[in-house]
Motif scaffolding. Structure first.
Motif, short mmCIF file in Angstrom:
data_model
loop_
_atom_site.label_atom_id
_atom_site.label_comp_id
_atom_site.label_asym_id
_atom_site.label_seq_id
_atom_site.Cartn_x
_atom_site.Cartn_y
_atom_site.Cartn_z
N THR A 119 0.86 -1.19 0.00
CA THR A 119 0.00 0.00 0.00
C THR A 119 0.89 1.23 0.00
N VAL A 120 0.50 2.22 -0.79
CA VAL A 120 1.24 3.48 -0.88
C VAL A 120 0.28 4.63 -0.67
N MET A 121 0.67 5.58 0.18
CA MET A 121 -0.04 6.85 0.25
C MET A 121 0.75 7.87 -0.55
N LEU A 122 0.04 8.57 -1.42
CA LEU A 122 0.64 9.60 -2.27
C LEU A 122 0.17 10.96 -1.75
N SER A 123 1.08 11.71 -1.14
CA SER A 123 0.70 12.98 -0.53
C SER A 123 1.55 14.10 -1.12
N PHE A 124 1.05 15.32 -0.93
CA PHE A 124 1.81 16.48 -1.41
C PHE A 124 1.90 17.56 -0.32
N ASP A 125 0.77 18.21 -0.03
CA ASP A 125 0.81 19.28 0.98
C ASP A 125 -0.42 19.25 1.88
N GLU A 126 -1.09 18.11 1.95
CA GLU A 126 -2.33 18.00 2.72
C GLU A 126 -2.03 18.13 4.22
N PRO A 127 -2.70 19.05 4.92
CA PRO A 127 -2.42 19.27 6.34
C PRO A 127 -2.61 18.03 7.21
N LEU A 128 -3.52 17.15 6.85
CA LEU A 128 -3.81 15.98 7.68
C LEU A 128 -3.11 14.71 7.19
N ALA A 129 -2.20 14.84 6.25
CA ALA A 129 -1.62 13.65 5.63
C ALA A 129 -0.91 12.74 6.64
N ASN A 130 -0.18 13.31 7.58
CA ASN A 130 0.52 12.47 8.56
C ASN A 130 -0.47 11.66 9.38
N ASP A 131 -1.52 12.31 9.87
CA ASP A 131 -2.51 11.61 10.67
C ASP A 131 -3.25 10.55 9.85
N LEU A 132 -3.56 10.87 8.61
CA LEU A 132 -4.29 9.92 7.78
C LEU A 132 -3.41 8.74 7.38
N HIS A 133 -2.12 8.97 7.24
CA HIS A 133 -1.19 7.87 6.97
C HIS A 133 -1.12 6.93 8.17
N THR A 134 -1.04 7.49 9.37
CA THR A 134 -1.03 6.67 10.58
C THR A 134 -2.32 5.87 10.70
N ARG A 135 -3.44 6.51 10.41
CA ARG A 135 -4.73 5.81 10.49
C ARG A 135 -4.79 4.68 9.46
N LEU A 136 -4.29 4.93 8.27
CA LEU A 136 -4.31 3.91 7.22
C LEU A 136 -3.53 2.67 7.67
N GLU A 137 -2.37 2.88 8.26
CA GLU A 137 -1.58 1.75 8.75
C GLU A 137 -2.31 1.01 9.87
N HIS A 138 -2.96 1.77 10.74
CA HIS A 138 -3.67 1.15 11.87
C HIS A 138 -4.84 0.29 11.38
N VAL A 139 -5.63 0.82 10.47
CA VAL A 139 -6.81 0.09 9.99
C VAL A 139 -6.40 -1.13 9.17
N LEU A 140 -5.41 -0.96 8.30
CA LEU A 140 -4.98 -2.09 7.47
C LEU A 140 -4.14 -3.09 8.25
N GLY A 141 -3.54 -2.65 9.34
CA GLY A 141 -2.75 -3.54 10.17
C GLY A 141 -1.40 -3.91 9.59
N ARG A 142 -0.85 -3.03 8.78
CA ARG A 142 0.46 -3.29 8.17
C ARG A 142 1.07 -1.96 7.72
N PRO A 143 2.38 -1.95 7.47
CA PRO A 143 3.02 -0.70 7.05
C PRO A 143 2.48 -0.20 5.71
N VAL A 144 2.43 1.11 5.60
CA VAL A 144 2.01 1.76 4.36
C VAL A 144 3.15 2.65 3.89
N LYS A 145 3.64 2.40 2.69
CA LYS A 145 4.69 3.23 2.13
C LYS A 145 4.13 4.60 1.79
N ARG A 146 5.02 5.58 1.70
CA ARG A 146 4.54 6.94 1.43
C ARG A 146 5.48 7.64 0.46
N LEU A 147 4.87 8.29 -0.50
CA LEU A 147 5.60 9.12 -1.46
C LEU A 147 5.06 10.54 -1.30
N HIS A 148 5.94 11.47 -0.96
CA HIS A 148 5.47 12.80 -0.58
C HIS A 148 6.19 13.89 -1.38
#
Length: 232
Positions: A7-36
Motif C-alpha cells: 500500500t502506498v499513500m501519495l501525498s503532497f501538501d495536505e495538512p492531515l496527511a501524517n494523521d491519515l497515513h497513521t490511520r491507514l496503517e492502523h486500519v490495514l494492520g500493516r506498514p504503508v509506504k509513502r511518497l510525498h
C-alpha cells in the motif's frame, strides 16, 4: 497474488496527511509506504509503482480517511483490468463515488500510462468500480484544498468525464459540487467549482493548458490570485 499487496499513500501538501497515513496503517494492520511532495501527478504515479514489491498495490491519496471497518481483501485483477476503485464519500456533497477512493492498481499498467487530464484514466486496461465505500476524501482541510478540489473536479467534469460516465451523471455531479450541502469551507468549494467551470469553457479540449490541473504550483498561484481578489 500476494493476499496483502503493498500500500502506498501519495501525498503532497495536505495538512492531515501524517494523521491519515497513521490511520491507514492502523486500519490495514500493516506498514504503508509513502511518497510525498513529488511535482507532477504522472511522475508521482510512476514513482509510486517503483516503490512497491508486489504486482498490484493499493494507492491512497494524502487526504483519504479510511473507514475503521474497511478491509479491501482484493481478489486478483482480471487480465484486462488495470485498476479497481473503492468509493469514498465526498464531505461537502454527501455523495459516495470513485472520486478520492482507494485504488488497487496493476503496477505494470502505471509504467505504461497514456495521456489524459485525469491521469489514471489513461491506464492501459479497464477500470472497475466497487460499490463498497472505503472512506471519506478529506479535501476540506483548508480553503486552498477545498478550492482546488472544486476547481479540478468541475473543470474535468465540464470537459467530459474520461471514465465514460454519461452526460446526465456528469451534470448531476457538477450540480452537487456547485451546491454543497455540508462540510467545511463550502464557500471555497463553490468558488473553486465556479472557477473550474469557467476554465473549462475557456480552454479548448486538447489545449496544453489542461496540464495545469496536475501542476500544484500553478494551482496554488491561481488560488492565491482568487483569494487576493476576494480580500480586496
Amino acid at each position: 497474488m500476494n493476499p496483502h499487496p503493498d500500500t502506498v499513500m501519495l501525498s503532497f501538501d495536505e495538512p492531515l496527511a501524517n494523521d491519515l497515513h497513521t490511520r491507514l496503517e492502523h486500519v490495514l494492520g500493516r506498514p504503508v509506504k509513502r511518497l510525498h511532495g513529488v511535482v507532477g501527478m504522472r511522475r508521482a504515479y510512476r514513482l509510486a509503482a517503483d516503490l512497491v514489491d508486489t504486482d498490484t498495490f493499493l494507492l491512497a491519496d494524502g487526504d483519504f480517511h479510511i473507514h475503521a471497518g474497511f478491509d479491501p481483501a482484493p481478489e486478483p485483477l482480471a487480465e484486462d483490468v488495470a485498476m479497481q476503485v473503492w468509493k469514498a464519500t465526498n464531505p461537502v456533497t454527501g455523495r459516495a463515488y470513485g472520486y478520492g477512493g482507494i485504488k488497487l492498481i496493476r503496477r505494470e499498467a502505471l509504467q505504461h500510462l497514456g495521456e489524459a487530464v485525469d491521469v489514471l484514466a489513461a491506464l492501459p486496461g479497464r477500470v472497475e468500480f466497487h460499490e463498497q465505500v472505503a472512506g471519506t476524501t478529506r479535501f476540506d482541510q483548508s480553503p486552498y484544498h477545498a478550492w482546488k478540489a472544486g476547481f479540478r473536479e468541475v473543470a474535468m467534469l465540464t470537459r467530459g468525464c474520461e471514465y465514460g460516465a454519461g452526460t446526465d451523471t456528469t451534470r448531476e455531479q457538477i450540480r452537487a459540487w456547485t451546491n454543497p450541502n455540508g462540510g467545511r469551507f463550502i464557500s471555497w468549494v463553490q468558488q473553486g467549482a465556479s472557477d473550474g467551470a469557467a476554465f473549462a469553457r475557456a480552454t479548448p479540449e486538447h489545449a496544453p493548458a489542461w496540464e495545469h490541473l496536475n501542476d500544484p504550483r500553478w494551482l496554488r498561484a491561481r488560488f492565491d490570485t482568487v483569494q487576493a481578489r476576494e480580500r480586496s
